[in-house]
Design a protein around this motif. Structure first.
Motif, PDB file in Angstrom:
ATOM      1  N   PHE A 244       2.702  11.340  -9.916  1.00  0.00           N
ATOM      2  CA  PHE A 244       2.033  12.642  -9.938  1.00  0.00           C
ATOM      3  C   PHE A 244       3.056  13.774  -9.972  1.00  0.00           C
ATOM      4  O   PHE A 244       2.928  14.730 -10.748  1.00  0.00           O
ATOM      5  CB  PHE A 244       1.092  12.774  -8.732  1.00  0.00           C
ATOM      6  CG  PHE A 244       0.383  14.088  -8.686  1.00  0.00           C
ATOM      7  CD1 PHE A 244      -0.635  14.372  -9.570  1.00  0.00           C
ATOM      8  CD2 PHE A 244       0.758  15.066  -7.762  1.00  0.00           C
ATOM      9  CE1 PHE A 244      -1.286  15.588  -9.532  1.00  0.00           C
ATOM     10  CE2 PHE A 244       0.121  16.280  -7.722  1.00  0.00           C
ATOM     11  CZ  PHE A 244      -0.914  16.553  -8.611  1.00  0.00           C
ATOM     12  N   LEU A 245       4.095  13.684  -9.134  1.00  0.00           N
ATOM     13  CA  LEU A 245       5.147  14.704  -9.119  1.00  0.00           C
ATOM     14  C   LEU A 245       5.904  14.713 -10.453  1.00  0.00           C
ATOM     15  O   LEU A 245       6.243  15.790 -10.991  1.00  0.00           O
ATOM     16  CB  LEU A 245       6.115  14.470  -7.958  1.00  0.00           C
ATOM     17  CG  LEU A 245       5.561  14.774  -6.560  1.00  0.00           C
ATOM     18  CD1 LEU A 245       6.591  14.379  -5.491  1.00  0.00           C
ATOM     19  CD2 LEU A 245       5.217  16.239  -6.436  1.00  0.00           C
ATOM     20  N   MET A 246       6.161  13.562 -10.985  1.00  0.00           N
ATOM     21  CA  MET A 246       6.842  13.489 -12.258  1.00  0.00           C
ATOM     22  C   MET A 246       5.962  14.083 -13.369  1.00  0.00           C
ATOM     23  O   MET A 246       6.462  14.789 -14.250  1.00  0.00           O
ATOM     24  CB  MET A 246       7.165  12.025 -12.573  1.00  0.00           C
ATOM     25  CG  MET A 246       8.204  11.904 -13.634  1.00  0.00           C
ATOM     26  SD  MET A 246       9.030  10.365 -13.358  1.00  0.00           S
ATOM     27  CE  MET A 246       8.807   9.606 -14.860  1.00  0.00           C
ATOM     28  N   PHE A 247       4.673  13.799 -13.288  1.00  0.00           N
ATOM     29  CA  PHE A 247       3.738  14.375 -14.261  1.00  0.00           C
ATOM     30  C   PHE A 247       3.737  15.895 -14.135  1.00  0.00           C
ATOM     31  O   PHE A 247       3.760  16.604 -15.146  1.00  0.00           O
ATOM     32  CB  PHE A 247       2.327  13.797 -14.045  1.00  0.00           C
ATOM     33  CG  PHE A 247       1.318  14.380 -14.983  1.00  0.00           C
ATOM     34  CD1 PHE A 247       1.268  13.984 -16.314  1.00  0.00           C
ATOM     35  CD2 PHE A 247       0.413  15.345 -14.536  1.00  0.00           C
ATOM     36  CE1 PHE A 247       0.334  14.526 -17.162  1.00  0.00           C
ATOM     37  CE2 PHE A 247      -0.509  15.892 -15.382  1.00  0.00           C
ATOM     38  CZ  PHE A 247      -0.559  15.491 -16.713  1.00  0.00           C
ATOM     39  N   MET A 248       3.714  16.421 -12.896  1.00  0.00           N
ATOM     40  CA  MET A 248       3.721  17.860 -12.673  1.00  0.00           C
ATOM     41  C   MET A 248       5.027  18.467 -13.194  1.00  0.00           C
ATOM     42  O   MET A 248       5.013  19.518 -13.831  1.00  0.00           O
ATOM     43  CB  MET A 248       3.541  18.173 -11.186  1.00  0.00           C
ATOM     44  CG  MET A 248       2.156  17.818 -10.663  1.00  0.00           C
ATOM     45  SD  MET A 248       0.862  18.701 -11.519  1.00  0.00           S
ATOM     46  CE  MET A 248       0.959  20.240 -10.709  1.00  0.00           C
TER      47      MET A 248
ATOM     48  N   GLY B 111       0.825  -1.210   0.000  1.00  0.00           N
ATOM     49  CA  GLY B 111       0.000   0.000   0.000  1.00  0.00           C
ATOM     50  C   GLY B 111       0.850   1.246   0.000  1.00  0.00           C
ATOM     51  O   GLY B 111       0.581   2.214  -0.717  1.00  0.00           O
ATOM     52  N   PHE B 112       1.927   1.273   0.871  1.00  0.00           N
ATOM     53  CA  PHE B 112       2.818   2.419   0.894  1.00  0.00           C
ATOM     54  C   PHE B 112       3.547   2.552  -0.430  1.00  0.00           C
ATOM     55  O   PHE B 112       3.738   3.665  -0.947  1.00  0.00           O
ATOM     56  CB  PHE B 112       3.827   2.305   2.044  1.00  0.00           C
ATOM     57  CG  PHE B 112       3.245   2.584   3.378  1.00  0.00           C
ATOM     58  CD1 PHE B 112       2.566   3.765   3.642  1.00  0.00           C
ATOM     59  CD2 PHE B 112       3.376   1.657   4.406  1.00  0.00           C
ATOM     60  CE1 PHE B 112       2.044   3.995   4.902  1.00  0.00           C
ATOM     61  CE2 PHE B 112       2.857   1.904   5.653  1.00  0.00           C
ATOM     62  CZ  PHE B 112       2.187   3.082   5.909  1.00  0.00           C
ATOM     63  N   ASP B 113       3.975   1.449  -0.974  1.00  0.00           N
ATOM     64  CA  ASP B 113       4.688   1.488  -2.256  1.00  0.00           C
ATOM     65  C   ASP B 113       3.777   2.042  -3.368  1.00  0.00           C
ATOM     66  O   ASP B 113       4.217   2.850  -4.194  1.00  0.00           O
ATOM     67  CB  ASP B 113       5.172   0.090  -2.644  1.00  0.00           C
ATOM     68  CG  ASP B 113       6.360  -0.374  -1.804  1.00  0.00           C
ATOM     69  OD1 ASP B 113       6.998   0.510  -1.178  1.00  0.00           O
ATOM     70  OD2 ASP B 113       6.644  -1.563  -1.820  1.00  0.00           O
ATOM     71  N   VAL B 114       2.546   1.607  -3.371  1.00  0.00           N
ATOM     72  CA  VAL B 114       1.602   2.072  -4.392  1.00  0.00           C
ATOM     73  C   VAL B 114       1.354   3.565  -4.206  1.00  0.00           C
ATOM     74  O   VAL B 114       1.346   4.337  -5.177  1.00  0.00           O
ATOM     75  CB  VAL B 114       0.291   1.271  -4.316  1.00  0.00           C
ATOM     76  CG1 VAL B 114      -0.788   1.872  -5.207  1.00  0.00           C
ATOM     77  CG2 VAL B 114       0.532  -0.157  -4.723  1.00  0.00           C
ATOM     78  N   ILE B 115       1.168   4.001  -2.947  1.00  0.00           N
ATOM     79  CA  ILE B 115       0.919   5.426  -2.685  1.00  0.00           C
ATOM     80  C   ILE B 115       2.160   6.226  -3.059  1.00  0.00           C
ATOM     81  O   ILE B 115       2.070   7.292  -3.692  1.00  0.00           O
ATOM     82  CB  ILE B 115       0.515   5.636  -1.221  1.00  0.00           C
ATOM     83  CG1 ILE B 115      -0.865   5.044  -0.998  1.00  0.00           C
ATOM     84  CG2 ILE B 115       0.507   7.112  -0.860  1.00  0.00           C
ATOM     85  CD1 ILE B 115      -1.305   5.066   0.437  1.00  0.00           C
ATOM     86  N   PHE B 116       3.343   5.715  -2.686  1.00  0.00           N
ATOM     87  CA  PHE B 116       4.578   6.400  -2.991  1.00  0.00           C
ATOM     88  C   PHE B 116       4.779   6.488  -4.496  1.00  0.00           C
ATOM     89  O   PHE B 116       5.177   7.529  -5.035  1.00  0.00           O
ATOM     90  CB  PHE B 116       5.757   5.669  -2.311  1.00  0.00           C
ATOM     91  CG  PHE B 116       7.073   6.319  -2.591  1.00  0.00           C
ATOM     92  CD1 PHE B 116       7.400   7.551  -2.017  1.00  0.00           C
ATOM     93  CD2 PHE B 116       8.022   5.731  -3.437  1.00  0.00           C
ATOM     94  CE1 PHE B 116       8.621   8.139  -2.268  1.00  0.00           C
ATOM     95  CE2 PHE B 116       9.224   6.331  -3.686  1.00  0.00           C
ATOM     96  CZ  PHE B 116       9.539   7.541  -3.111  1.00  0.00           C
ATOM     97  N   GLN B 117       4.519   5.431  -5.214  1.00  0.00           N
ATOM     98  CA  GLN B 117       4.654   5.438  -6.666  1.00  0.00           C
ATOM     99  C   GLN B 117       3.620   6.378  -7.297  1.00  0.00           C
ATOM    100  O   GLN B 117       3.929   7.061  -8.265  1.00  0.00           O
ATOM    101  CB  GLN B 117       4.499   4.020  -7.226  1.00  0.00           C
ATOM    102  CG  GLN B 117       5.742   3.199  -7.032  1.00  0.00           C
ATOM    103  CD  GLN B 117       5.604   1.813  -7.640  1.00  0.00           C
ATOM    104  OE1 GLN B 117       4.529   1.424  -8.089  1.00  0.00           O
ATOM    105  NE2 GLN B 117       6.689   1.070  -7.638  1.00  0.00           N
ATOM    106  N   ALA B 118       2.423   6.408  -6.729  1.00  0.00           N
ATOM    107  CA  ALA B 118       1.386   7.309  -7.254  1.00  0.00           C
ATOM    108  C   ALA B 118       1.814   8.754  -7.067  1.00  0.00           C
ATOM    109  O   ALA B 118       1.658   9.601  -7.968  1.00  0.00           O
ATOM    110  CB  ALA B 118       0.068   7.035  -6.581  1.00  0.00           C
ATOM    111  N   ILE B 119       2.383   9.064  -5.850  1.00  0.00           N
ATOM    112  CA  ILE B 119       2.852  10.428  -5.594  1.00  0.00           C
ATOM    113  C   ILE B 119       4.026  10.737  -6.520  1.00  0.00           C
ATOM    114  O   ILE B 119       4.122  11.837  -7.093  1.00  0.00           O
ATOM    115  CB  ILE B 119       3.236  10.599  -4.115  1.00  0.00           C
ATOM    116  CG1 ILE B 119       1.982  10.532  -3.263  1.00  0.00           C
ATOM    117  CG2 ILE B 119       3.957  11.898  -3.873  1.00  0.00           C
ATOM    118  CD1 ILE B 119       2.244  10.520  -1.780  1.00  0.00           C
ATOM    119  N   ALA B 120       4.927   9.790  -6.723  1.00  0.00           N
ATOM    120  CA  ALA B 120       6.079   9.984  -7.586  1.00  0.00           C
ATOM    121  C   ALA B 120       5.633  10.208  -9.028  1.00  0.00           C
ATOM    122  O   ALA B 120       6.142  11.086  -9.729  1.00  0.00           O
ATOM    123  CB  ALA B 120       7.021   8.783  -7.472  1.00  0.00           C
TER     124      ALA B 120
END
Length: 173
Positions: free
Chosen positions: A24-28, A13-22
Motif C-alpha cells: 500500500f505504501l509503495m502504491f502510494m 499473519g504479521f508478514d501478510v499485514i506487513f507486506q500489505a502495508i508495504a
C-alpha cells in the motif's frame, strides 16, 4: 507438518499485514511519484487536444467565412469587370465618333481648299485665255489693219474690240 498445504500462524499473519502495508505504501509512493505526473501529462494532452479541436473548428469556420467572402468578391469582380468593359466600349465608341467627326471636318476642309484652288486655277486659266485671245486678236487685227487702216483707226478699233470682249465675253463666264 500436519497435513496442511501451508501453515497459518501468527507470524504469517504479521508478514501478510506487513507486506500489505508495504504494498500500500509503495502504491502510494509510486502513485505520487509516477502515476500523478502521468495523469497530469495525460490531462494536459487531453486539454491540448481539446484546444486544438476547438481551434480547428474555429479555423474551419473562419475558412468557410473567407471562402464565402472570396466568392462574393469573385462575383463582384465579374460585375466590376463587366462594368469596366462596358465603360471601355462606351469610351471607344465615343472616341470613334470623335475620330470620324475630325476626319469629316478635315475632309471638308480639304475639299474646301481644293475647291478654292480649283477656282484660283480656273481664274488663272481664264486670265491666260484672255491674254492669248487678246494677243491673237491683236496680231490678226494688226495684219488686217496694217494693210488697210491707219495707226489712229487701228488704235480705236483695238480699244473698241477690247471693250466689247471685256463686257460680253468675260461676263458670261
Amino acid at each position: 507438518m500436519d497435513g496442511r498445504i501451508f501453515g497459518l500462524d501468527l507470524q504469517l499473519g504479521f508478514d501478510v499485514i506487513f507486506q500489505a502495508i508495504a504494498v500500500f505504501l509503495m502504491f502510494m509512493l509510486l502513485s505520487y511519484l509516477l502515476f500523478e505526473p502521468v495523469r497530469r501529462i495525460l490531462e494536459e494532452r487531453k486539454n491540448k487536444i481539446a484546444g486544438e479541436l476547438d481551434q480547428a473548428a474555429a479555423d474551419q469556420e473562419e475558412a468557410a467565412r473567407l471562402k464565402k467572402e472570396y466568392e462574393d468578391k469573385l462575383k463582384n469582380i465579374e460585375k466590376e469587370a463587366d462594368a469596366i468593359l462596358t465603360e471601355a466600349r462606351r469610351k471607344a465608341l465615343r472616341r470613334k465618333e470623335e475620330i470620324v467627326a475630325e476626319a469629316k471636318e478635315e475632309a471638308s476642309g480639304i475639299l474646301a481648299n481644293a475647291e478654292h484652288e480649283i477656282e484660283l486655277q480656273k481664274a488663272r486659266a481664264q486670265d491666260q485665255m484672255k491674254q492669248e485671245i487678246i494677243q491673237t486678236a491683236v496680231m490678226m487685227a494688226g495684219k488686217i489693219i496694217s494693210e488697210k487702216i491707219s495707226a489712229q483707226e487701228q488704235a480705236a478699233l483695238v480699244d473698241e474690240t477690247l471693250q466689247e470682249m471685256s463686257d460680253k465675253t468675260w461676263l458670261q463666264e
